[in-house]
Design a protein around this motif. Structure first.
Motif, PDB file in Angstrom:
ATOM      1  N   HIS A   1       1.558  -1.016  -6.710  1.00  0.00           N
ATOM      2  CA  HIS A   1       0.691  -2.223  -6.100  1.00  0.00           C
ATOM      3  C   HIS A   1      -0.771  -1.298  -5.775  1.00  0.00           C
ATOM      4  N   ILE A   2      -0.948  -0.132  -5.534  1.00  0.00           N
ATOM      5  CA  ILE A   2      -2.063   0.371  -5.313  1.00  0.00           C
ATOM      6  C   ILE A   2      -2.883   0.718  -6.456  1.00  0.00           C
ATOM      7  N   SER A   3      -2.144   1.099  -7.706  1.00  0.00           N
ATOM      8  CA  SER A   3      -2.963   1.626  -8.928  1.00  0.00           C
ATOM      9  C   SER A   3      -2.491   0.763  -9.982  1.00  0.00           C
TER      10      SER A   3
ATOM     11  N   CYS B   1       0.444   5.811 -13.840  1.00  0.00           N
ATOM     12  CA  CYS B   1      -0.329   5.442 -12.462  1.00  0.00           C
ATOM     13  C   CYS B   1       0.403   6.231 -11.392  1.00  0.00           C
ATOM     14  N   LYS B   2      -0.313   6.550 -10.541  1.00  0.00           N
ATOM     15  CA  LYS B   2       0.066   7.299  -9.357  1.00  0.00           C
ATOM     16  C   LYS B   2      -0.827   6.736  -8.107  1.00  0.00           C
ATOM     17  N   ARG B   3      -0.168   6.721  -7.040  1.00  0.00           N
ATOM     18  CA  ARG B   3      -0.860   6.391  -5.961  1.00  0.00           C
ATOM     19  C   ARG B   3      -1.513   7.737  -5.318  1.00  0.00           C
TER      20      ARG B   3
ATOM     21  N   LEU C   1       0.940  -1.376  -0.069  1.00  0.00           N
ATOM     22  CA  LEU C   1       0.156  -0.184   0.088  1.00  0.00           C
ATOM     23  C   LEU C   1       0.917   1.276   0.106  1.00  0.00           C
ATOM     24  N   ASP C   2       2.131   1.080   0.113  1.00  0.00           N
ATOM     25  CA  ASP C   2       3.113   2.283   0.162  1.00  0.00           C
ATOM     26  C   ASP C   2       3.391   2.629  -1.238  1.00  0.00           C
ATOM     27  N   ARG C   3       3.318   1.778  -2.097  1.00  0.00           N
ATOM     28  CA  ARG C   3       3.789   1.709  -3.615  1.00  0.00           C
ATOM     29  C   ARG C   3       2.933   2.105  -4.792  1.00  0.00           C
ATOM     30  N   GLU C   4       3.023   2.899  -5.627  1.00  0.00           N
ATOM     31  CA  GLU C   4       2.175   3.324  -6.600  1.00  0.00           C
ATOM     32  C   GLU C   4       1.565   2.260  -7.709  1.00  0.00           C
TER      33      GLU C   4
ATOM     34  N   SER D   1      -5.232   7.459 -11.036  1.00  0.00           N
ATOM     35  CA  SER D   1      -4.806   7.089  -9.258  1.00  0.00           C
ATOM     36  C   SER D   1      -6.175   6.241  -9.053  1.00  0.00           C
ATOM     37  N   LYS D   2      -6.047   5.724  -7.782  1.00  0.00           N
ATOM     38  CA  LYS D   2      -7.100   4.851  -7.283  1.00  0.00           C
ATOM     39  C   LYS D   2      -8.335   5.474  -7.436  1.00  0.00           C
TER      40      LYS D   2
END
Length: 379
Positions: A11-13, A168-170, A6-9, A212-213
């Motif tokens: 992974h989250i996006s 992609c960005k978080r 969850l700290d890395r874009e 982004s998410k």
């Protein structure tokens, strides 16, 4: 200490985007596979191996009632025709490439002593199922005049041609709450198009996205920051999108997607999958609305125009307005006549471009012959 998922874009996006794109029909290419299809050269952006195979399989010549294959020389020439020199500026070249992709290429071939010109096409715009769709991530492209590379997060290919680029960005970035992730992604896309960056990738691109998410915007090549738009569907899509978002990838797909990542990343996403369905995000809706194969081809073919040196892609209201107007035009009354209609616009909604896009849709409709379009303006 390693970053948690969850700290890395990516992974989250990025990974959720790649999962959804595969469920939409895109075949994932590992970095090694993508490089192989480029002939091992990071200066190349076409997946030449995939493109040439598709051209051979989906093009042919019918002459005097007989079918013939295009010569290998013509297949090679067709691929070379998509590799323009960037001397006239990226948008001018982008328009030339766009025309070639839409209209195809006329090639001469000798058929039993007769030399004639025959048309070859690069994309089957009307039948999405006849094309092949690939997705690659961290796609390295050499900068102009340099061995340094830029790596767009996600590139979408149709028949080996890179038609869409996604950054992609978080949701939150280091540096404070005023650092907008979408603005940073858009700035990255704009930077990469500059002459000393990787403009060769963007002469093919029709759709650019910043995701982004919790948010997403889109544009096309050459679009300035303030003109990037939010896409909205004209109907509820969550019922059909939900199963796609939560459809588990196959074991083979997971092996490719997570093969070069830390094993903890796959473990994290496997645990998420076991926990049950996840919520649909604005990123999911944007990718579904813009990138599903039939929509990507429709936007690229019917809803892009070049206007006084600027390339423009339809905003959602222009897209759905033109489609609804076309549906009306194609509906005949019992006496054979068509119904007219009125489109009500708010100021600044882009009504002039809507008219142009509707005119383009009419011109591309084979069932409407000898069309006549009259524009009446108040100035």
């Amino acid at each position: 200490m390693n970053a948690t998922p969850l700290d890395r874009e990516d992974h989250i996006s990025q990974i959720p985007a790649l999962q959804l794109l595969q469920n939409l029909g895109y075949v994932y290419l590992t970095p090694q596979e993508a490089l192989k299809q480029r002939g091992g050269r990071e200066s190349e952006v076409l997946l030449a191996g995939i493109l040439e195979d598709w051209l051979r399989t989906h093009n042919g010549i019918v002459y005097k009632g007989e079918s013939h294959a295009f010569s290998e020389g013509n297949i090679q020439a067709a691929g070379q025709a998509l590799k323009p020199v960037l001397m006239d500026g990226p948008i001018v070249v982008n328009e030339r490439v766009y025309d070639t992709l839409c209209l195809g290429k006329s090639l001469e071939q000798n058929i039993r002593g007769d030399v004639k010109s025959f048309s070859l096409h690069y994309i089957d715009w009307e039948h999405p199922e006849n094309n092949i769709f690939h997705v690659a991530e961290e796609f390295p492209v050499e900068r102009a005049g340099s061995r340094e590379t830029r790596r767009p997060d996600i590139v979408l290919f149709v028949n080996g041609i890179p038609l869409a680029v996604i950054e992609c960005k978080r949701p939150s970035l280091p540096g404070g709450e005023h650092q907008d992730p979408l603005e940073q992604a858009i700035s990255q896309q704009i930077r990469n198009q500059k002459e000393d960056e990787i403009p060769r990738l963007f002469v093919y691109s029709q759709l650019l996205m910043a995701v982004s998410k919790n948010a997403a915007k889109y544009a096309t090549a050459g679009t300035g920051l303030k003109f990037w738009s939010v896409w909205q569907e004209n109907r509820a899509v969550d019922a059909e999108l939900g199963p796609l978002v939560n459809q588990a990838l196959s074991a083979e797909q997971k092996a490719q997607l997570f093969g070069l990542r830390d094993p903890a990343v796959r473990k994290f996403f496997d645990e998420l999958e076991r926990e049950g369905p996840r919520e649909i995000t604005p990123q999911d809706r944007a990718i579904y609305g813009l990138c599903r194969p039939e929509r990507l081809l429709e936007l690229a073919y019917r809803f892009i125009i070049f206007d006084a040196g600027e390339k423009k892609i339809a905003r959602y209201q222009q897209h759905f307005c033109a489609k609804k107007a076309m549906a009306r035009l194609l509906t005949r009354q019992p006496d054979g006549h068509r119904q007219g209609g009125v489109v009500w616009h708010t100021q600044g909604s882009g009504k002039s471009l809507t008219m142009v896009m509707l005119a383009k849709a009419i011109a591309l409709e084979p069932s409407i012959r000898n069309h006549r379009i009259v524009l009446v303006t108040d100035r």
